[in-house]
Design a protein around this motif. Sequence first.
Motif, PDB file in Angstrom:
ATOM      1  N   GLY A  82       6.555   1.509   8.878  1.00  0.00           N
ATOM      2  CA  GLY A  82       6.027   1.115   7.570  1.00  0.00           C
ATOM      3  C   GLY A  82       5.175  -0.143   7.627  1.00  0.00           C
ATOM      4  N   ARG A  83       5.179  -0.840   8.755  1.00  0.00           N
ATOM      5  CA  ARG A  83       4.424  -2.088   8.887  1.00  0.00           C
ATOM      6  C   ARG A  83       3.076  -1.835   9.545  1.00  0.00           C
ATOM      7  NH1 ARG A  83       7.656  -6.821   9.185  1.00  0.00           N
ATOM      8  NH2 ARG A  83       5.659  -7.829   8.760  1.00  0.00           N
ATOM      9  N   LEU A  84       2.132  -2.725   9.258  1.00  0.00           N
ATOM     10  CA  LEU A  84       0.822  -2.695   9.887  1.00  0.00           C
ATOM     11  C   LEU A  84       0.921  -3.430  11.216  1.00  0.00           C
ATOM     12  CD1 LEU A  84      -1.954  -1.611   8.989  1.00  0.00           C
ATOM     13  CD2 LEU A  84      -2.506  -3.933   8.256  1.00  0.00           C
ATOM     14  N   GLU A  95       1.010  -8.995   6.121  1.00  0.00           N
ATOM     15  CA  GLU A  95       0.268  -8.486   4.970  1.00  0.00           C
ATOM     16  C   GLU A  95       0.698  -9.266   3.732  1.00  0.00           C
ATOM     17  OE1 GLU A  95      -0.303  -4.019   4.876  1.00  0.00           O
ATOM     18  OE2 GLU A  95       1.508  -4.227   6.099  1.00  0.00           O
ATOM     19  N   PHE A  96      -0.246  -9.951   3.115  1.00  0.00           N
ATOM     20  CA  PHE A  96       0.071 -10.746   1.932  1.00  0.00           C
ATOM     21  C   PHE A  96      -0.013  -9.942   0.643  1.00  0.00           C
ATOM     22  CE2 PHE A  96      -1.300 -13.944   5.027  1.00  0.00           C
ATOM     23  CZ  PHE A  96      -0.169 -14.720   5.024  1.00  0.00           C
ATOM     24  N   ASN A  97      -0.768  -8.852   0.647  1.00  0.00           N
ATOM     25  CA  ASN A  97      -0.959  -8.078  -0.585  1.00  0.00           C
ATOM     26  C   ASN A  97      -0.462  -6.646  -0.455  1.00  0.00           C
ATOM     27  OD1 ASN A  97      -2.855  -7.197   1.181  1.00  0.00           O
ATOM     28  ND2 ASN A  97      -4.598  -7.371  -0.199  1.00  0.00           N
ATOM     29  N   ARG A  98       0.491  -6.414   0.409  1.00  0.00           N
ATOM     30  CA  ARG A  98       1.003  -5.062   0.631  1.00  0.00           C
ATOM     31  C   ARG A  98       1.858  -4.617  -0.557  1.00  0.00           C
ATOM     32  NH1 ARG A  98       5.576  -3.036   4.556  1.00  0.00           N
ATOM     33  NH2 ARG A  98       5.309  -0.830   4.199  1.00  0.00           N
ATOM     34  N   GLU A 150       6.105   0.430  -5.792  1.00  0.00           N
ATOM     35  CA  GLU A 150       4.770   0.414  -6.379  1.00  0.00           C
ATOM     36  C   GLU A 150       3.951   1.602  -5.905  1.00  0.00           C
ATOM     37  OE1 GLU A 150       2.673  -3.306  -5.921  1.00  0.00           O
ATOM     38  OE2 GLU A 150       4.516  -4.431  -6.206  1.00  0.00           O
ATOM     39  N   GLU A 151       4.116   1.980  -4.611  1.00  0.00           N
ATOM     40  CA  GLU A 151       3.350   3.095  -4.058  1.00  0.00           C
ATOM     41  C   GLU A 151       3.750   4.414  -4.689  1.00  0.00           C
ATOM     42  OE1 GLU A 151       3.934   2.886   0.143  1.00  0.00           O
ATOM     43  OE2 GLU A 151       2.653   1.144   0.376  1.00  0.00           O
ATOM     44  N   GLU A 152       5.043   4.560  -5.042  1.00  0.00           N
ATOM     45  CA  GLU A 152       5.540   5.800  -5.620  1.00  0.00           C
ATOM     46  C   GLU A 152       5.140   5.940  -7.095  1.00  0.00           C
ATOM     47  OE1 GLU A 152       9.722   5.564  -4.852  1.00  0.00           O
ATOM     48  OE2 GLU A 152       9.471   5.970  -2.725  1.00  0.00           O
TER      49      GLU A 152
END
Length: 168
Positions: free
Chosen positions: A99-101, A157-160, A165-167
């Motif tokens: 789930g991480r970049l 990631e500061f704005n992930r 929110e994604e759902e």
Amino acid sequence: MSTTQSERLRGLLEPLVSSKDLDLEEVTVTPAGKRRVLSVVVDADGGVHLDTCAELSREISEKLDETDAMGSGEYVLEVTSPGADRPLTQHRHYVRAVGRLVKFQLTPEAGPGELVARILKVDEEGLDLEVPGVKGRKATARRIAFADIAKARVEIEFNRKNKNEEEA
């Protein structure tokens, strides 16, 4: 066969760390003026809480005093978890980073040198990734084998968006 002080300390501390369901990631002793700094880095699947680090620090301190493993000189003990942008070096690190970049440095055999992608899935052979689209393009799927990774480091990631929110 000679062992380093860090290896001896690792052998002494591993049971204490494991008893807390933590992984001992790193043990280092570095000079700091007239003292030395003993840094013990621990991690767990759900992360490490500050209270757990404090409790473990007390137990490690007691163990070191009992065994005199650090000798008679002064030292400072630091028990910590890895940083947010930690390097990924073991299979469990990749599993924890799902789930991480991540920024990958690829081996020359794997193609172009650098790749930034989100880890979607980890198995024994490699990773399923989502490569973000550039300039309005859709993200693309990519698979890389562990053998194709020279280095990997989690990107902060500061704005992930979080999963809720994604759902939505």
